[in-house]
Design an enzyme around this catalytic site. Structure first.
Site, PDB file in Angstrom:
ATOM      1  NE  ARG A 167      -2.401   0.943   3.636  1.00 21.41           N
ATOM      2  CZ  ARG A 167      -3.153   0.932   4.727  1.00 21.41           C
ATOM      3  NH1 ARG A 167      -4.469   0.935   4.612  1.00 21.41           N
ATOM      4  NH2 ARG A 167      -2.602   0.883   5.921  1.00 21.41           N
ATOM      5  CB  THR A 211      -2.103   7.166  -3.165  1.00 22.93           C
ATOM      6  OG1 THR A 211      -1.537   5.844  -3.275  1.00 22.93           O
ATOM      7  CG2 THR A 211      -1.164   8.171  -3.806  1.00 22.93           C
ATOM      8  CG  ASP A 249       1.518  -3.881   9.726  1.00 24.25           C
ATOM      9  OD1 ASP A 249       1.751  -5.065   9.424  1.00 24.25           O
ATOM     10  OD2 ASP A 249       1.672  -2.949   8.934  1.00 24.25           O
ATOM     11  CG  ASP A 284       5.019  -4.664  11.003  1.00 26.31           C
ATOM     12  OD1 ASP A 284       5.772  -5.145  10.138  1.00 26.31           O
ATOM     13  OD2 ASP A 284       4.791  -3.451  11.107  1.00 26.31           O
TER      14      ASP A 284
END
Length: 210
Positions: A105, A109, A201, A204
């Site tokens: 990602r 944006t 996340d 992670d």
């Protein structure tokens, strides 16, 4: 049974999801829980696989039994976090093929950028299960399914652990023919495109890189 979006309320899934969310849950336990939840979701996502009648010789006679009627499956994780769900899926369907779609990602944006796509050569003969822990903005899931549809598989389903309403709505709009299975539906996305309350996340936490 015709179904479009399945949000699980099974006690085992909800219990494991609670531990998964906890910021104190260590990497190994987090990874194990992701696989366990994936296996439970896959159990339900394969409910409609067609069966055929067979006869099996038991030690005491002949039994009228059922077997899956020749359907070929493929699991396609969205890299990298989607890899965390694959082992759980394979425990239920060990003969399935595994493809990979690499997306990241763009932090400015929030749009997906594709960098890798490798799918089974006979993908057009397979029912495909796209797996990714989080359905946040929906961009990665939509792009991955777009790529898979170019290869004309038999069917596509999407599996995730947690979805945001925004991502769920976009995925349904972009791919109304794709069934969606997720362990939990959360409140919203924050300004950085992360699911709230979510679990952080996922990549992670699965791989211990936070």
């Amino acid at each position: 049974m015709d179904r479009k979006v399945v949000i699980f309320d099974h006690p085992l899934i909800q219990h494991k999801l609670s531990i998964l969310r906890d910021l104190r849950t260590p990497t190994k336990d987090f990874r194990d829980l992701v696989n366990e939840i994936a296996m439970l979701i896959m159990f339900e996502a394969t409910r409609e696989l067609p069966l055929e009648d067979i006869k099996v010789e038991t030690p005491c006679g002949t039994a009228d039994c059922k077997q899956i009627a020749g359907r070929k499956l493929a699991f396609v994780p969205i890299l990298r976090a989607g890899l965390g769900l694959v082992d759980g899926c394979l425990k239920l369907v060990p003969n399935a093929r595994v493809g990979h779609i690499g997306l990241y990602r763009d932090e400015e944006t929030l749009q997906p950028v594709e960098y890798y796509c490798k799918l089974p050569k006979d993908i057009e003969e397979r029912d495909v299960f796209v797996v990714d822990p989080m359905l946040a903005t929906g961009g990665s899931a939509i792009d991955a399914i777009n790529q898979i549809k170019l290869r004309n598989p038999r069917s596509i389903k999407f599996l995730c652990l947690i979805a945001a309403p925004e991502g769920l709505e976009k995925l349904e709009e972009a791919h109304p023919d794709v069934d969606i299975f997720c362990a939990g539906l959360d409140d919203h996305l924050n300004e950085n495109g992360y699911i709230v309350p979510g679990l952080g996340d996922a990549g992670d936490r699965i791989f211990g890189t936070k």
